[in-house]
Design a protein around this motif. Structure first.
Motif: not given
Length: 193
Positions: A109-113
């Motif tokens: 989630k952190a990588a994408v958003t």
């Protein structure tokens, strides 16, 4: 780099192939969801996941397989099925000599958003945008598999540098201990008066 991303599950197993180019460019090659009936025998459900994965590995020839790391959930039965599906995926990849990387949901989630607490709608929206898709991948398991591929492509270089730095630090520590041991054994024991 070509990554096969897998969001493991028995009822729905998201599976996607993402290609990474220069910089942070990513491209969706394929995405789907493997479904198995909830009333089928566990062994047959795992076999269906394994067969689908083998087919994807044959068709797309990924360089690495990225799997979502299973965390305990409130429903132990669901967590067990998810872990079993992840094991089948990891085994199939390992048999082919492919690197298997596990990523936590919050890492993906952190990588994408940009936020490790993003909800499924935010992940789906960003995956759609990052990959330039004309429509959002459905269901969420498909979007999650794509997000895993993107996460790995973007994080793999950093992980490689960290692993290299750790290996160098370990080697330096080993050499330092050897020099200390050598210096201690060569030092005079002291003189008696």
């Amino acid at each position: 780099m070509r990554v096969l991303g897998v969001d493991p599950g028995l009822t729905r197993c998201g599976i996607a192939v993402v290609d990474g180019g220069t910089g942070r460019s990513v491209r969706c090659v394929a995405v789907d969801v493997v479904r198995t009936p909830a009333d089928a025998e566990l062994a047959n459900r795992l076999l269906a996941v394994a067969d689908a994965l083998e087919d994807w590995l044959d068709r797309h020839r990924p360089d690495v397989v990225a799997i979502e790391r299973v965390f305990s959930q409130h429903n132990v039965r669901t967590a067990m099925g998810t872990a079993q599906a992840a094991g089948v995926v990891a085994l199939a990849a390992a048999r082919r000599g492919l690197t298997v990387a596990f990523h936590t949901p919050s890492e993906v989630k952190a990588a994408v958003t940009g936020s490790g607490r993003a909800d499924k709608a935010q992940v789906t929206a960003m995956v759609t945008r990052l990959l330039g898709l004309t429509e959002a991948p459905r269901p969420a398991d498909a979007a999650d598999a794509l997000a895993l591929g993107i996460c790995h492509i973007w994080r793999a270089p950093m992980r490689a540098r960290l692993a290299e730095a750790e290996a160098k630090a370990t080697e330096l520590a080993r050499r330092h201990k050897a020099r200390l041991a050598q210096a201690t054994s060569n030092s005079p024991k002291g003189t008696k008066q």
